[in-house]
Design an enzyme around this catalytic site. Structure first.
Site, PDB file in Angstrom:
ATOM      1  N   GLY A  46      66.041  38.055  77.872  1.00  0.00           N
ATOM      2  CA  GLY A  46      65.291  37.118  78.858  1.00  0.00           C
ATOM      3  C   GLY A  46      64.842  35.785  78.089  1.00  0.00           C
ATOM      4  N   GLN A  51      60.205  28.295  76.872  1.00  0.00           N
ATOM      5  CA  GLN A  51      60.536  28.529  75.416  1.00  0.00           C
ATOM      6  C   GLN A  51      61.754  27.472  74.980  1.00  0.00           C
ATOM      7  OE1 GLN A  51      61.463  32.678  76.529  1.00  0.00           O
ATOM      8  NE2 GLN A  51      61.144  32.949  74.390  1.00  0.00           N
ATOM      9  N   CYS A  99      60.267  38.741  71.005  1.00  0.00           N
ATOM     10  CA  CYS A  99      60.539  37.572  71.671  1.00  0.00           C
ATOM     11  C   CYS A  99      61.031  36.635  70.792  1.00  0.00           C
ATOM     12  CB  CYS A  99      59.104  37.031  71.959  1.00  0.00           C
ATOM     13  SG  CYS A  99      58.946  35.366  72.890  1.00  0.00           S
ATOM     14  N   LEU A 100      62.002  35.873  71.476  1.00  0.00           N
ATOM     15  CA  LEU A 100      62.934  34.786  70.622  1.00  0.00           C
ATOM     16  C   LEU A 100      61.869  33.615  69.978  1.00  0.00           C
ATOM     17  CD1 LEU A 100      65.829  34.427  72.900  1.00  0.00           C
ATOM     18  CD2 LEU A 100      65.806  35.555  70.907  1.00  0.00           C
ATOM     19  N   HIS A 141      57.174  40.311  80.663  1.00  0.00           N
ATOM     20  CA  HIS A 141      57.217  39.446  79.202  1.00  0.00           C
ATOM     21  C   HIS A 141      57.540  37.897  79.828  1.00  0.00           C
ATOM     22  CE1 HIS A 141      58.442  38.886  74.877  1.00  0.00           C
ATOM     23  NE2 HIS A 141      58.802  37.766  75.732  1.00  0.00           N
ATOM     24  N   GLU A 142      58.596  37.919  80.717  1.00  0.00           N
ATOM     25  CA  GLU A 142      59.001  36.329  81.042  1.00  0.00           C
ATOM     26  C   GLU A 142      57.904  35.677  81.942  1.00  0.00           C
ATOM     27  OE1 GLU A 142      61.357  35.416  79.179  1.00  0.00           O
ATOM     28  OE2 GLU A 142      61.857  37.194  78.383  1.00  0.00           O
ATOM     29  N   HIS A 145      55.283  34.269  79.988  1.00  0.00           N
ATOM     30  CA  HIS A 145      55.524  32.900  79.330  1.00  0.00           C
ATOM     31  C   HIS A 145      55.168  31.722  80.360  1.00  0.00           C
ATOM     32  CE1 HIS A 145      57.602  33.653  75.413  1.00  0.00           C
ATOM     33  NE2 HIS A 145      58.421  34.502  75.961  1.00  0.00           N
TER      34      HIS A 145
HETATM   35 NI    NI Z   1      59.425  35.844  74.823  1.00  0.00          NI
END
Ligand code: NI
Length: 174
Positions: A46, A51, A99-100, A141-142, A145
Site C-alpha cells: 500500500g 509518502q 510502513c515504507l 493504515h493508508e 496517512h
Molecule cells: Ni505506511
C-alpha cells in the site's frame, strides 16, 4: 512511468493532513501509475500520496495482497481517490505492521476487523465496499496517512518514544 522517492519519518509532509482531490486529471492518473510502480519496486502492499511528497487524498494498494500464497497472480494495484472509512467494527491485531516511511521498525497494532470504505476510483466513479482482514488493515493504515497519522502513532507511548530516540540517534550519527 517513474519510481518516486519515498519519504521517511520525520519528514514533514508525512505528518500533515492531505487535501481532497477536486478533479481527477491526467496529472493525478500519472501520479497513481508512478505510485504503483514505486510500491511494487519497494516492495510494499500500500502507498499513500503524502509518502511521495504529495499531500492529496490518494492511496493505492496491491489488490493481490489478500492472497500472498498465489505466486502466479499478476501484481495489480487499485487507486482510491478521497477514500473515507464510514463504518468500522470488530477488532484485530495486525502482526508486525510496517510502513515504507517508517524505517527499520514494525509493531503489532490494534485495528478494526472490518471497515466500510467509500472513495472514487481513478475514473471518478463512486465506490463503496467492505474490507476485512489484510485489506481492512491496509485501508486503515493508508487512510491514516492522509490525516498525517503513522502506525507508530497507534502504539504505546513507550514504544513510540523508543522508536523516535532510535531515529534521532540514527539521523545525528549521519
Ligand atoms: Ni505506511
Amino acid at each position: 512511468m517513474a519510481i518516486l522517492k519515498i519519504l521517511t519519518y520525520p519528514e514533514k509532509s508525512l505528518l500533515q493532513p492531505s487535501v481532497k482531490v477536486e478533479t481527477i486529471d491526467e496529472h493525478i492518473k500519472q501520479l497513481t501509475h508512478d505510485m504503483g510502480e514505486t510500491m511494487f519496486a519497494a516492495p510494499g502492499i500500500g502507498l499513500a500520496a503524502p509518502q511521495v511528497g504529495v499531500n492529496k487524498r490518494i492511496i493505492i494498494y496491491d489488490t493481490t495482497a489478500e492472497n500472498p500464497d498465489d505466486e502466479n497472480a499478476a501484481k495489480e494495484f487499485s487507486a482510491l481517490i478521497n477514500p473515507e472509512i464510514i463504518a468500522a467494527s470488530g477488532s484485530i491485531v495486525s502482526e508486525k505492521e510496517a510502513c515504507l516511511s517508517v524505517e527499520d521498525y514494525s509493531a503489532d497494532v490494534k485495528r478494526y476487523e472490518t471497515v466500510t470504505v467509500t472513495a472514487l476510483d481513478i475514473e471518478g466513479k463512486k465506490l463503496e465496499f467492505d474490507a476485512q482482514g489484510v485489506l481492512a488493515i491496509i485501508m486503515q493504515h493508508e487512510i491514516d496517512h492522509l490525516d498525517g497519522i503513522l502506525f507508530i502513532d497507534r502504539i504505546s507511548l513507550l514504544k513510540r518514544t523508543m522508536y523516535k530516540k532510535k531515529i534521532t540517534k540514527k539521523l545525528n550519527d549521519k
